[in-house]
Design a protein around this motif. Sequence first.
Motif, mmCIF file in Angstrom:
data_model
loop_
_atom_site.group_PDB
_atom_site.id
_atom_site.type_symbol
_atom_site.label_atom_id
_atom_site.label_comp_id
_atom_site.label_asym_id
_atom_site.label_seq_id
_atom_site.Cartn_x
_atom_site.Cartn_y
_atom_site.Cartn_z
ATOM 1 N N GLU A 1 0.862 -1.177 0.000
ATOM 2 C CA GLU A 1 0.000 0.000 0.000
ATOM 3 C C GLU A 1 0.902 1.232 0.000
ATOM 4 O O GLU A 1 2.085 1.167 0.335
ATOM 5 N N THR A 2 0.339 2.351 -0.382
ATOM 6 C CA THR A 2 1.133 3.578 -0.586
ATOM 7 C C THR A 2 2.006 3.928 0.613
ATOM 8 O O THR A 2 3.178 4.287 0.463
ATOM 9 N N LYS B 1 0.437 -6.863 5.570
ATOM 10 C CA LYS B 1 0.337 -7.412 4.215
ATOM 11 C C LYS B 1 1.646 -8.075 3.790
ATOM 12 O O LYS B 1 2.711 -7.453 3.814
#
Length: 242
Positions: free
Chosen positions: A123-124, A193
């Motif tokens: 994710e960013t 993640k």
Amino acid sequence: MGKIDLHSIAGPGVLIAVVCLWCYYRKTESHRRKESRHRITLYTYPNYRSMRCIWLATELGIDNNIKMIEMDPHDKRKCESYKTAVHPHCTIPALVLEDGNTIIESGAICLYMADFHKSLVPETQWIADYYNWIVYACSTLDDMMETIYLQWYLTDSEDQNEQLVKRMTDKFQVFADYFNNYLKGKSFICGDKFTAADCIMGYNIWWASGMREGCLIDQYPEIISYLSRLQSRYAFQNTFPS
């Protein structure tokens, strides 16, 4: 129209020929389909950094679409042709793409596969950590671990450079302290993640766990827990020897 009886229009020789042709067609068609799936080729060798790439390919579910070729870098005869056609240094791994381009660094191969398939990327908010740990593992960490491994396992005890070993093991402990603290409160490198970064760094942690009964990491509980989480993954179990 009634059912056609082949026996009434052809002798046994013709029937045998038809059956043989059908079997040949099925075999060649199966081979063609298999080859069409293998659009890229990965050169591997057991326990080498190609394990990162195999693990990631398995996590992505694309391992059956890659032609895996085991290439022994110690085989001088094979190495000459491999150097000319694939890898100028005759090291492992190398990924040959469908268009003929070749990627010759394990980290770059993993980044390419994750980006190409748009999967197992962060994710960013985790992008900086993702790239930081990938590049650190493939440059700083690989270098110190290879030095330690060569001294401990491939150098006669009377010829080992004790000062070099101490310098590299001390450097590894600095890494282990840093990484152990980084992992606190996280399941994986990018938080909760699992990403390609874990295949790359996870290889190093697995490698360290196998050297001298894991003495390099056995005092670091966060790293031990991290390794346990990696080992529980199906793709890890299908990539690494138990």
